[in-house]
Write an enzyme that holds these catalytic residues in place. Structure first.
Site, PDB file in Angstrom:
ATOM      1  N   GLU A  49      31.506  23.835 -71.802  1.00  0.00           N
ATOM      2  CA  GLU A  49      30.776  23.213 -70.702  1.00  0.00           C
ATOM      3  C   GLU A  49      31.496  21.991 -70.124  1.00  0.00           C
ATOM      4  O   GLU A  49      31.126  21.479 -69.064  1.00  0.00           O
ATOM      5  CB  GLU A  49      29.364  22.819 -71.156  1.00  0.00           C
ATOM      6  CG  GLU A  49      28.439  23.994 -71.382  1.00  0.00           C
ATOM      7  CD  GLU A  49      28.703  24.774 -72.671  1.00  0.00           C
ATOM      8  OE1 GLU A  49      28.528  26.011 -72.657  1.00  0.00           O
ATOM      9  OE2 GLU A  49      29.088  24.167 -73.687  1.00  0.00           O
ATOM     10  N   HIS A  86      36.096  33.975 -81.337  1.00  0.00           N
ATOM     11  CA  HIS A  86      35.458  32.992 -80.455  1.00  0.00           C
ATOM     12  C   HIS A  86      36.273  31.693 -80.388  1.00  0.00           C
ATOM     13  O   HIS A  86      36.399  31.091 -79.321  1.00  0.00           O
ATOM     14  CB  HIS A  86      34.038  32.708 -80.933  1.00  0.00           C
ATOM     15  CG  HIS A  86      33.257  31.823 -80.015  1.00  0.00           C
ATOM     16  ND1 HIS A  86      32.900  32.196 -78.742  1.00  0.00           N
ATOM     17  CD2 HIS A  86      32.772  30.569 -80.192  1.00  0.00           C
ATOM     18  CE1 HIS A  86      32.231  31.218 -78.173  1.00  0.00           C
ATOM     19  NE2 HIS A  86      32.143  30.209 -79.021  1.00  0.00           N
TER      20      HIS A  86
END
Length: 156
Positions: A49, A86
């Site tokens: 983010e 990930h």
């Protein structure tokens, strides 16, 4: 940074590992305050983010009448390798996005996102009495602010 206005920096912190991020922020803040700079802190959920938060800040600064202008950015967070791919996606995509933004927008940006194998490595890099990577990210942002000002980029 003598002879110029003190820098105002936005510190963007991924809060996935809050204790690590707090320690990195402590190092970054010490470096900013050491040159008489000021800062604001913005929290985001995770490392992915952070680039969007930089864009939000850039767009907010572009709005007429915005009182606060950021001379630079310090991004802080940690990605610890797990059992899946990930880690690779988060590490690569966040670094790529920040690099793209810094080049496209001529940003003074210190990237303090740590990508490590385990928590011991993370703490060694975060600890202000050890590797102090948060402080290092602030030093990088401050150096780039000085370069922008010297070259008169973006009216600094």
């Amino acid at each position: 940074m003598t002879g110029t206005k003190p820098p105002h920096i936005l510190i963007i912190e991924a809060r996935f590992y809050p204790e690590l991020t707090d320690e990195m922020a402590r190092g970054a803040i010490a470096e900013i305050e050491a040159v008489g700079g000021t800062y604001e802190r913005m929290e985001v959920p995770g490392v992915l983010e952070i680039p969007a938060a930089v864009v939000y800040a850039l767009r907010a600064m572009a709005v007429t009448g915005r009182q606060k202008q950021y001379d630079g950015f310090v991004t802080l967070g940690c990605v610890i390798r797990g059992e899946t791919a990930h880690f690779d996606i988060v590490a690569f995509e966040s670094a790529r996005a920040l690099m793209d933004l810094s080049v496209e927008h001529a940003l003074a940006l210190g990237n303090g996102i740590q990508t490590v194998e385990n928590e011991d490595q993370a703490w060694a890099r975060a600890n202000v009495d050890d590797k102090n990577k948060g402080g290092g990210a602030a030093v990088a942002a401050l150096a780039m602010i000085a370069h922008k000002r010297a070259m008169r980029v973006d009216g600094l």
